[in-house]
Design a protein around this motif. Structure first.
Motif, PDB file in Angstrom:
ATOM      1  N   HIS A   1      57.410  31.542   1.151  1.00  0.00           N
ATOM      2  CA  HIS A   1      57.948  30.926  -0.058  1.00  0.00           C
ATOM      3  C   HIS A   1      57.228  31.432  -1.299  1.00  0.00           C
ATOM      4  N   GLN A   2      57.934  31.353  -2.405  1.00  0.00           N
ATOM      5  CA  GLN A   2      57.346  31.682  -3.699  1.00  0.00           C
ATOM      6  C   GLN A   2      57.920  30.731  -4.744  1.00  0.00           C
ATOM      7  N   VAL A   3      57.204  30.592  -5.842  1.00  0.00           N
ATOM      8  CA  VAL A   3      57.673  29.778  -6.958  1.00  0.00           C
ATOM      9  C   VAL A   3      57.917  30.715  -8.127  1.00  0.00           C
ATOM     10  N   VAL A   4      59.132  30.668  -8.651  1.00  0.00           N
ATOM     11  CA  VAL A   4      59.519  31.475  -9.801  1.00  0.00           C
ATOM     12  C   VAL A   4      59.411  30.582 -11.029  1.00  0.00           C
ATOM     13  N   GLU A   5      58.571  30.972 -11.970  1.00  0.00           N
ATOM     14  CA  GLU A   5      58.374  30.175 -13.173  1.00  0.00           C
ATOM     15  C   GLU A   5      59.249  30.729 -14.284  1.00  0.00           C
ATOM     16  N   VAL A   6      60.076  29.863 -14.850  1.00  0.00           N
ATOM     17  CA  VAL A   6      60.985  30.239 -15.919  1.00  0.00           C
ATOM     18  C   VAL A   6      60.624  29.425 -17.155  1.00  0.00           C
ATOM     19  N   HIS A   7      60.443  30.114 -18.274  1.00  0.00           N
ATOM     20  CA  HIS A   7      60.158  29.435 -19.539  1.00  0.00           C
ATOM     21  C   HIS A   7      61.372  29.557 -20.436  1.00  0.00           C
ATOM     22  N   GLY A   8      61.586  28.528 -21.226  1.00  0.00           N
ATOM     23  CA  GLY A   8      62.662  28.565 -22.201  1.00  0.00           C
ATOM     24  C   GLY A   8      64.031  28.483 -21.545  1.00  0.00           C
ATOM     25  N   GLN A   9      65.020  28.934 -22.259  1.00  0.00           N
ATOM     26  CA  GLN A   9      66.405  28.868 -21.800  1.00  0.00           C
ATOM     27  C   GLN A   9      66.642  29.883 -20.700  1.00  0.00           C
TER      28      GLN A   9
ATOM     29  N   TYR B   1      56.066  17.739 -16.779  1.00  0.00           N
ATOM     30  CA  TYR B   1      55.171  17.241 -17.819  1.00  0.00           C
ATOM     31  C   TYR B   1      55.977  16.985 -19.087  1.00  0.00           C
ATOM     32  N   ASP B   2      55.531  16.011 -19.855  1.00  0.00           N
ATOM     33  CA  ASP B   2      56.214  15.649 -21.090  1.00  0.00           C
ATOM     34  C   ASP B   2      56.328  16.865 -22.007  1.00  0.00           C
ATOM     35  N   MET B   3      57.543  17.136 -22.472  1.00  0.00           N
ATOM     36  CA  MET B   3      57.851  18.206 -23.425  1.00  0.00           C
ATOM     37  C   MET B   3      57.553  19.608 -22.874  1.00  0.00           C
ATOM     38  N   SER B   4      57.646  19.782 -21.582  1.00  0.00           N
ATOM     39  CA  SER B   4      57.404  21.082 -20.969  1.00  0.00           C
ATOM     40  C   SER B   4      58.474  22.094 -21.385  1.00  0.00           C
ATOM     41  N   ASP B   5      58.045  23.341 -21.522  1.00  0.00           N
ATOM     42  CA  ASP B   5      59.004  24.410 -21.784  1.00  0.00           C
ATOM     43  C   ASP B   5      59.265  25.214 -20.508  1.00  0.00           C
ATOM     44  N   ARG B   6      58.766  24.731 -19.388  1.00  0.00           N
ATOM     45  CA  ARG B   6      58.976  25.371 -18.089  1.00  0.00           C
ATOM     46  C   ARG B   6      60.148  24.688 -17.391  1.00  0.00           C
ATOM     47  N   VAL B   7      61.016  25.486 -16.827  1.00  0.00           N
ATOM     48  CA  VAL B   7      62.208  24.967 -16.170  1.00  0.00           C
ATOM     49  C   VAL B   7      62.051  25.097 -14.661  1.00  0.00           C
TER      50      VAL B   7
ATOM     51  N   CYS C   1      67.677  24.560 -11.788  1.00  0.00           N
ATOM     52  CA  CYS C   1      68.087  23.873 -10.567  1.00  0.00           C
ATOM     53  C   CYS C   1      68.935  22.651 -10.944  1.00  0.00           C
ATOM     54  N   ALA C   2      70.043  22.447 -10.238  1.00  0.00           N
ATOM     55  CA  ALA C   2      70.915  21.303 -10.513  1.00  0.00           C
ATOM     56  C   ALA C   2      70.197  19.982 -10.245  1.00  0.00           C
ATOM     57  N   GLY C   3      69.422  19.915  -9.175  1.00  0.00           N
ATOM     58  CA  GLY C   3      68.669  18.697  -8.876  1.00  0.00           C
ATOM     59  C   GLY C   3      67.686  18.361  -9.979  1.00  0.00           C
TER      60      GLY C   3
ATOM     61  N   ASP D   1      64.541  14.816 -17.854  1.00  0.00           N
ATOM     62  CA  ASP D   1      64.646  13.909 -19.004  1.00  0.00           C
ATOM     63  C   ASP D   1      63.581  14.144 -20.072  1.00  0.00           C
ATOM     64  N   HIS D   2      62.376  14.507 -19.648  1.00  0.00           N
ATOM     65  CA  HIS D   2      61.274  14.683 -20.595  1.00  0.00           C
ATOM     66  C   HIS D   2      60.936  16.157 -20.800  1.00  0.00           C
ATOM     67  N   ASN D   3      61.778  17.045 -20.292  1.00  0.00           N
ATOM     68  CA  ASN D   3      61.536  18.471 -20.371  1.00  0.00           C
ATOM     69  C   ASN D   3      62.172  19.033 -21.649  1.00  0.00           C
ATOM     70  N   LEU D   4      61.360  19.638 -22.502  1.00  0.00           N
ATOM     71  CA  LEU D   4      61.844  20.152 -23.787  1.00  0.00           C
ATOM     72  C   LEU D   4      62.910  21.232 -23.604  1.00  0.00           C
ATOM     73  N   ALA D   5      62.662  22.184 -22.723  1.00  0.00           N
ATOM     74  CA  ALA D   5      63.628  23.265 -22.521  1.00  0.00           C
ATOM     75  C   ALA D   5      64.978  22.715 -22.061  1.00  0.00           C
ATOM     76  N   ALA D   6      64.966  21.761 -21.141  1.00  0.00           N
ATOM     77  CA  ALA D   6      66.219  21.180 -20.648  1.00  0.00           C
ATOM     78  C   ALA D   6      66.920  20.379 -21.747  1.00  0.00           C
ATOM     79  N   ARG D   7      66.153  19.671 -22.536  1.00  0.00           N
ATOM     80  CA  ARG D   7      66.762  18.903 -23.631  1.00  0.00           C
ATOM     81  C   ARG D   7      67.432  19.834 -24.633  1.00  0.00           C
ATOM     82  N   LEU D   8      66.798  20.968 -24.917  1.00  0.00           N
ATOM     83  CA  LEU D   8      67.396  21.936 -25.830  1.00  0.00           C
ATOM     84  C   LEU D   8      68.659  22.558 -25.220  1.00  0.00           C
ATOM     85  N   MET D   9      68.646  22.813 -23.931  1.00  0.00           N
ATOM     86  CA  MET D   9      69.850  23.338 -23.269  1.00  0.00           C
ATOM     87  C   MET D   9      71.003  22.345 -23.408  1.00  0.00           C
ATOM     88  N   HIS D  10      70.710  21.058 -23.229  1.00  0.00           N
ATOM     89  CA  HIS D  10      71.743  20.025 -23.394  1.00  0.00           C
ATOM     90  C   HIS D  10      72.274  20.023 -24.829  1.00  0.00           C
ATOM     91  N   LEU D  11      71.380  20.066 -25.803  1.00  0.00           N
ATOM     92  CA  LEU D  11      71.788  20.038 -27.207  1.00  0.00           C
ATOM     93  C   LEU D  11      72.651  21.234 -27.588  1.00  0.00           C
TER      94      LEU D  11
END
Length: 145
Positions: free
Chosen positions: A23-31, A67-73, A87-89, A96-106
């Motif tokens: 397994h590996q973890v892919v870290e995505v920042h921003g949109q 984490y609150d206001m994270s820019d990691r998705v 990820c859909a889940g 809810d508290h993720n900055l990048a996701a909130r910006l994607m919604h907006l």
């Protein structure tokens, strides 16, 4: 650190870390540059019935997405590093508290989502603990409920 984007705010893979032998973890920042899945996949870690599919280390690596206001998705594991996408889940339960996701919604970048009639973990912390992360692990301290 494997960087494939000079501008993380635009979205892209900024790190790939092993999380066990398979397994590996892919870290995505921003949109993310690709659209999210409409519902959690068969082995989505957010699905309760997929508990145990991934090692605890993967959840330690991904904890900053909660984490609150994270820019990691929290990225879709099926998409991988070639076509990183949220990820859909995560979008349904952990963003809810993720900055990048909130910006994607907006921006209107999040389309219709469905849990696919599957039980999902209530929070990142609940998912991580169910998958073997000690509830007192320091990496979970900053995770939002």
């Amino acid at each position: 650190m494997t960087s494939t984007s000079d501008h993380p705010a635009e979205g892209g893979v900024t790190n790939i870390r092993p999380a066990g032998p398979d397994h590996q973890v892919v870290e995505v920042h921003g949109q993310a540059r690709h659209p999210h899945r409409p519902s959690p996949c068969r082995t989505c870690p957010w699905r309760v019935d997929a508990t145990g599919e991934f090692p605890a280390e993967a959840f330690r690596h991904s904890a900053p997405t909660a984490y609150d206001m994270s820019d990691r998705v929290f990225a879709c594991h099926v998409a991988g590093a070639a076509r990183p996408r949220p990820c859909a889940g995560f979008l349904l339960r952990g963003a809810d508290h993720n900055l990048a996701a909130r910006l994607m919604h907006l921006r209107g970048d999040v389309g219709p989502l469905s849990d696919g009639a599957h039980d999902l973990h209530d929070s990142y912390r609940a998912m991580a603990v169910a998958n073997g992360v000690d509830p007192d692990d320091p990496v979970l301290v900053l995770c939002r409920p």
